[in-house]
Design an enzyme around this catalytic site. Sequence first.
Site, mmCIF file in Angstrom:
data_model
loop_
_atom_site.group_PDB
_atom_site.id
_atom_site.type_symbol
_atom_site.label_atom_id
_atom_site.label_comp_id
_atom_site.label_asym_id
_atom_site.label_seq_id
_atom_site.Cartn_x
_atom_site.Cartn_y
_atom_site.Cartn_z
ATOM 1 N N HIS A 27 2.066 -67.146 50.111
ATOM 2 C CA HIS A 27 2.420 -66.452 49.638
ATOM 3 C C HIS A 27 2.947 -65.655 50.523
ATOM 4 C CE1 HIS A 27 2.243 -61.830 48.903
ATOM 5 N NE2 HIS A 27 1.407 -61.487 49.853
ATOM 6 N N ALA A 57 10.640 -70.618 57.062
ATOM 7 C CA ALA A 57 9.217 -71.153 57.472
ATOM 8 C C ALA A 57 8.318 -71.543 56.395
ATOM 9 C CB ALA A 57 8.996 -69.891 57.602
ATOM 10 N N ILE A 78 -0.881 -64.148 36.919
ATOM 11 C CA ILE A 78 -1.813 -64.185 37.976
ATOM 12 C C ILE A 78 -2.666 -65.170 36.624
ATOM 13 C CG2 ILE A 78 -4.288 -63.002 38.075
ATOM 14 C CD1 ILE A 78 -2.876 -60.539 38.983
ATOM 15 N N ARG A 120 -4.353 -64.295 27.491
ATOM 16 C CA ARG A 120 -4.891 -65.295 28.673
ATOM 17 C C ARG A 120 -5.368 -66.605 29.728
ATOM 18 N NH1 ARG A 120 -2.837 -63.071 34.003
ATOM 19 N NH2 ARG A 120 -4.286 -60.906 33.029
HETATM 20 C C1 GAR Z 1 8.519 -67.366 47.662
HETATM 21 O O1 GAR Z 1 9.130 -66.856 48.521
HETATM 22 C C2 GAR Z 1 6.505 -67.420 47.590
HETATM 23 O O2 GAR Z 1 5.983 -66.960 48.731
HETATM 24 C C3 GAR Z 1 6.721 -65.785 46.556
HETATM 25 O O3 GAR Z 1 7.569 -65.422 45.514
HETATM 26 C C4 GAR Z 1 8.913 -66.276 46.084
HETATM 27 C C5 GAR Z 1 9.241 -67.642 45.863
HETATM 28 O O4 GAR Z 1 10.596 -68.723 46.071
HETATM 29 N N1 GAR Z 1 5.219 -65.558 45.977
HETATM 30 C C6 GAR Z 1 3.945 -64.989 46.416
HETATM 31 O O5 GAR Z 1 5.016 -63.801 46.300
HETATM 32 C C7 GAR Z 1 3.248 -65.255 45.371
HETATM 33 N N2 GAR Z 1 2.116 -64.037 45.433
HETATM 34 P P1 GAR Z 1 10.572 -69.874 44.699
HETATM 35 O O6 GAR Z 1 10.988 -69.586 43.908
HETATM 36 O O7 GAR Z 1 12.279 -69.968 45.891
HETATM 37 O O8 GAR Z 1 9.716 -70.790 46.193
#
Ligand code: GAR
Length: 217
Positions: A111, A175, A94, A67
């Site tokens: 998130h 949103a 992470i 990492r």
């Molecule tokens: C989104 O819903 C974001 O909030 C989530 O992954 C998705 C990515 O979508 N992130 C997490 O869960 C982080 N803990 P995207 O690639 O279309 O933006």
Amino acid sequence: MARLKVGVLISGRGSNLQALIDACARPGFPAEIALVLSNVAGVKGLERAERAGIQCRVLAHRDFPNRAAFDTAIDAALTQAGIGLVCLAGFMRILGEAFVERWRDRLVNIHPSLMPAFKGLHTHERALAAGVRFTGCTVHFVRAAMDDGPIIVQAAVPVLPGDDAERLAARVLEAEHEAYPLALRFIAEGRVRVVEERVEIAGSITKPPSHLLNPQG
Ligand code: GAR
């Protein structure tokens, strides 16, 4: 005034990246995306970056012995590109404590829950199982603990009868696409301060109703 140089870290679809790309394309928007990094090759988010003419790189975590080495490579790429703010947008690795501390208050994440509720994975399934009437999304500064850190913007989304995880996720995602550009604008305008691990935003207007009911009657 010089625009804030943003690096976006992705792992997949990149719809939040797209929302940030679209926001940065608006006249007078105070930030520009200078680099997109993905830890997975061939993902849709990389296509979006390429289409927008943004420099992108793939740094596959599997190519690094550990990492720390992966984090160091990401840090080097961001630093080389002169990045001032890092946005995690569906970045599913992470980052280690050293990286998070080095980018303290210059590293944000989105998130899909109203933090501190439902940290981690499967947020929508867990929101449905808990029977909450509202869920949403949170843009926050990143700290070493997962899905933790000072909250910049939240958007509340109602849970509706007949929702399954997919429908709820789609409503929350809409949103997200509004909340992330708003948070980026606040930061790029230099209006965001972290005071005792809480965020203060200079001159922000709070105009939602005093409360929302769900169901309404
Ligand atoms: C989104 O819903 C974001 O909030 C989530 O992954 C998705 C990515 O979508 N992130 C997490 O869960 C982080 N803990 P995207 O690639 O279309 O933006």
